[in-house]
Design a protein around this motif. Structure first.
Motif, short mmCIF file in Angstrom:
data_model
loop_
_atom_site.label_atom_id
_atom_site.label_comp_id
_atom_site.label_asym_id
_atom_site.label_seq_id
_atom_site.Cartn_x
_atom_site.Cartn_y
_atom_site.Cartn_z
N LEU A 326 40.60 -15.13 -10.96
CA LEU A 326 41.61 -15.13 -12.02
C LEU A 326 42.97 -15.51 -11.47
CD1 LEU A 326 40.78 -11.82 -13.93
CD2 LEU A 326 39.75 -14.08 -14.22
N ARG A 327 43.63 -16.39 -12.19
CA ARG A 327 45.01 -16.76 -11.88
C ARG A 327 45.75 -16.92 -13.19
NH1 ARG A 327 47.11 -21.81 -8.08
NH2 ARG A 327 49.36 -21.41 -8.34
N ASP A 328 46.69 -16.02 -13.46
CA ASP A 328 47.38 -15.97 -14.75
C ASP A 328 46.37 -15.92 -15.89
OD1 ASP A 328 49.93 -16.11 -13.52
OD2 ASP A 328 49.74 -18.28 -13.32
N GLU A 329 45.39 -15.06 -15.73
CA GLU A 329 44.33 -14.88 -16.71
C GLU A 329 43.96 -13.41 -16.79
OE1 GLU A 329 41.41 -18.70 -16.71
OE2 GLU A 329 41.53 -17.61 -14.80
N SER A 330 43.21 -13.08 -17.84
CA SER A 330 42.78 -11.72 -18.06
C SER A 330 41.27 -11.65 -18.20
CB SER A 330 43.44 -11.15 -19.32
OG SER A 330 42.99 -9.84 -19.58
N LEU A 331 40.70 -10.55 -17.76
CA LEU A 331 39.28 -10.28 -17.90
C LEU A 331 39.10 -8.94 -18.61
CD1 LEU A 331 36.23 -10.65 -17.27
CD2 LEU A 331 36.69 -9.66 -15.00
N SER A 332 38.37 -8.95 -19.72
CA SER A 332 38.09 -7.72 -20.47
C SER A 332 36.59 -7.58 -20.66
CB SER A 332 38.76 -7.76 -21.85
OG SER A 332 40.16 -7.82 -21.74
N THR A 333 36.13 -6.35 -20.69
CA THR A 333 34.71 -6.07 -20.89
C THR A 333 34.52 -5.00 -21.96
OG1 THR A 333 34.06 -6.68 -18.64
CG2 THR A 333 32.61 -5.18 -19.82
N SER A 334 33.59 -5.25 -22.87
CA SER A 334 33.15 -4.25 -23.84
C SER A 334 31.68 -3.98 -23.59
CB SER A 334 33.34 -4.75 -25.28
OG SER A 334 34.71 -4.89 -25.58
N GLY A 335 31.28 -2.70 -23.66
CA GLY A 335 29.89 -2.35 -23.40
C GLY A 335 29.45 -1.17 -24.24
N ASN A 336 28.12 -1.02 -24.36
CA ASN A 336 27.56 0.06 -25.18
C ASN A 336 27.05 1.22 -24.34
OD1 ASN A 336 25.20 -0.80 -23.98
ND2 ASN A 336 24.11 -1.21 -25.89
N TYR A 337 27.42 1.25 -23.05
CA TYR A 337 26.81 2.17 -22.12
C TYR A 337 27.66 3.41 -21.87
CZ TYR A 337 29.68 -1.27 -19.80
OH TYR A 337 30.69 -2.16 -19.52
N GLU A 338 28.78 3.55 -22.57
CA GLU A 338 29.62 4.72 -22.35
C GLU A 338 29.68 5.63 -23.57
OE1 GLU A 338 33.39 3.14 -20.87
OE2 GLU A 338 32.82 3.93 -18.93
N GLN A 339 29.95 5.05 -24.73
CA GLN A 339 30.06 5.84 -25.94
C GLN A 339 28.88 5.51 -26.86
OE1 GLN A 339 34.03 6.08 -27.75
NE2 GLN A 339 34.85 5.00 -25.97
N PHE A 340 27.98 6.44 -26.98
CA PHE A 340 26.83 6.25 -27.86
C PHE A 340 26.18 7.60 -28.12
CE2 PHE A 340 25.28 6.01 -23.52
CZ PHE A 340 24.12 6.78 -23.55
N PHE A 341 25.30 7.64 -29.09
CA PHE A 341 24.49 8.83 -29.31
C PHE A 341 23.12 8.38 -29.81
CE2 PHE A 341 26.31 8.05 -33.49
CZ PHE A 341 25.28 8.35 -34.37
N GLU A 342 22.17 9.26 -29.73
CA GLU A 342 20.82 8.97 -30.18
C GLU A 342 20.43 9.90 -31.31
OE1 GLU A 342 18.09 8.99 -26.96
OE2 GLU A 342 19.04 7.30 -25.90
N ALA A 343 19.80 9.33 -32.33
CA ALA A 343 19.34 10.11 -33.48
C ALA A 343 18.07 9.47 -34.02
CB ALA A 343 20.41 10.17 -34.57
N GLY A 344 17.05 10.26 -34.21
CA GLY A 344 15.80 9.73 -34.72
C GLY A 344 15.18 8.68 -33.83
N GLY A 345 15.41 8.79 -32.53
CA GLY A 345 14.86 7.82 -31.59
C GLY A 345 15.62 6.51 -31.52
N VAL A 346 16.74 6.43 -32.20
CA VAL A 346 17.56 5.21 -32.21
C VAL A 346 18.87 5.48 -31.48
CG1 VAL A 346 18.72 3.48 -33.64
CG2 VAL A 346 16.55 4.48 -34.40
N ARG A 347 19.27 4.52 -30.65
CA ARG A 347 20.54 4.63 -29.92
C ARG A 347 21.63 3.90 -30.70
NH1 ARG A 347 21.58 3.77 -23.50
NH2 ARG A 347 23.76 3.15 -23.58
N TYR A 348 22.73 4.60 -30.99
CA TYR A 348 23.82 4.03 -31.76
C TYR A 348 25.05 3.86 -30.87
CZ TYR A 348 20.99 5.30 -35.81
OH TYR A 348 19.96 5.42 -36.74
#
Length: 421
Positions: A326-348
């Protein structure tokens, strides 16, 4: 944690090397001055004055916007670097007071309270930010939306007690969200909500926007080399690393990483001019994953001139997926591995599709490189919602965007798509 888990922080290895060299030079100079009984000649003084400047690498940090913001700096004037960084963090604090969704006296709170009853005049830069969000909403066909906080609350992510709302509850919420329900008066910087109960929340772009403004402050004070991150999911690289022989990061096999609990996994430490330390992991690149979808979009050749980071597999936090500079640039990441819950066998997942009101499925992680942190912050969320085909379509019209997408297939394998590399 996203910043710590996904980004193999090569710049920290770089600072380690330079820091060691800086300390060694100081120690050598001290020994030389102590042991020498012969006054330095004029030629010695001239030679010393013409030698390369010694670099200093301070780190300045502050809690703001509910997150820890850190600025890593490189240069020759330590006091000036720290002063500039503090001014940059002051600007982030100012933006927190203006854009916070939680502070009752913020400009955003005032807007959300009154805009469904009357037109509300805004400070021009805040007005421009909301217009920018509206443009991103149109460009992403509604995948990016700053009015979805009622959905976040309905699914229980606001307080961390996940729940599955009824279809009737979701249908009611969908009638009072949507950026298309915001009206603008460009002449007087006025905003009006056409739906009662609509609220703006800058959670998906606010920290990136603050990082951009902080970077502008650093530029104003002639800082040429720095890294800024806030909330650990977005990092902006200003200029290139300073102090190395060729003005770029060294390309070797040193990597810095931590496990999912933030514990160090190697006993060797880097030190900057602070008491904080992290560990350096010297493991080589692992064998690349054999499940990959290489996009046909190739915007430009990769360059090693810049700050080196490594995007990693979010499932084990160790396997390298993509090395970037990176040079005068930005890197962002979104992921589903931190905030989630499971209900009825499904991961939300906590990343919701504003168009359906429901959590996204299948995508694991999206990393976006853009020219500014606001765009990378917003687009990492939008692309997570849009999926691979729509993301590729978007990137064909935006040649400066680079993307690494990770999707989980039905057989549990990770499918990787690289766009713009």
């Amino acid at each position: 944690m996203i910043f710590k888990l996904l980004f193999g922080n090569g710049f920290l290895s770089f600072l380690e090397k330079l820091g060691r060299g800086y300390d060694q030079r100081r120690a050598a100079n001290a020994i030389s001055e102590r042991d020498s009984h012969v006054p330095a000649s004029n030629s010695d003084n001239v030679s010393r004055s013409q030698s390369a400047p010694e670099y200093t690498y301070p780190r300045v940090q502050r809690n703001s916007m509910g997150s820890l913001f850190e600025i890593y700096l490189a240069g020759t004037d330590r006091e000036s670097l720290i002063a500039a960084a503090n001014e940059a963090l002051n600007e982030i604090d100012r933006l927190d007071s203006q854009l916070s969704h939680y502070k009752e006296d913020s400009d955003l709170a005032r807007l959300n309270q009154h805009a469904s009853e009357q037109w509300v005049r805004l400070e021009p830069r805040m007005y421009s930010l909301i217009k920018r969000c509206a443009n991103l909403n149109r460009e992403t066909d509604g995948a990016f939306d700053v009015t979805t906080s009622p959905l976040t609350q309905a699914w229980g992510f606001f307080k961390g007690d996940g729940r599955v709302p009824s279809d009737e509850e979701l249908a009611e919420i969908m009638q009072r969200i949507g950026t298309q329900r915001i009206l603008f008066d460009d002449d007087d910087h006025l905003v009006y909500y056409t739906a009662p109960g609509l609220q703006i929340d800058f959670g998906a772009i606010g920290k990136g926007y603050a990082i951009d403004e902080a970077a502008n402050i650093l530029r104003f004070y002639n800082v040429e080399s720095a890294l800024i991150h806030g909330g650990q999911s977005t990092i902006y690289a200003l200029g290139t690393p300073q102090g190395d022989d060729d003005g770029r990061t060294t390309i070797d096999n040193r990597r810095w990483t931590m496990d999912e609990r933030g514990r160090t996994i190697d006993d060797r430490r880097w030190t900057m001019e602070s008491e904080n330390s992290a560990t350096v992991n010297d493991s080589h690149f692992a064998t690349p994953l054999n499940v990959a979808q290489q996009s046909s979009i190739v915007h430009r050749p990769s360059s090693s001139a810049g700050w080196e980071l490594t995007i990693k597999d979010p499932r084990d936090h160790e396997t390298p997926i993509q090395k970037v500079f990176l040079r005068d640039e930005s890197l962002s990441t979104s992921g589903n591995y931190e905030q989630f819950f499971e209900a009825g066998g499904v991961r939300y997942s906590h990343i919701l599709d504003p168009r359906t009101g429901r959590p996204t499925q299948g995508m694991v992680s999206v990393s976006v490189i853009a020219a500014n942190a606001a765009d990378s912050d917003a687009l990492s969320t939008a692309f997570f919602v849009m999926g691979r085909e729509k993301t590729e379509e978007y990137c064909r019209g935006h040649p400066n965007i680079r993307v690494v997408m990770m999707e989980e297939r039905a057989d549990g394998e990770l499918e990787i798509t690289r766009i713009g590399f």
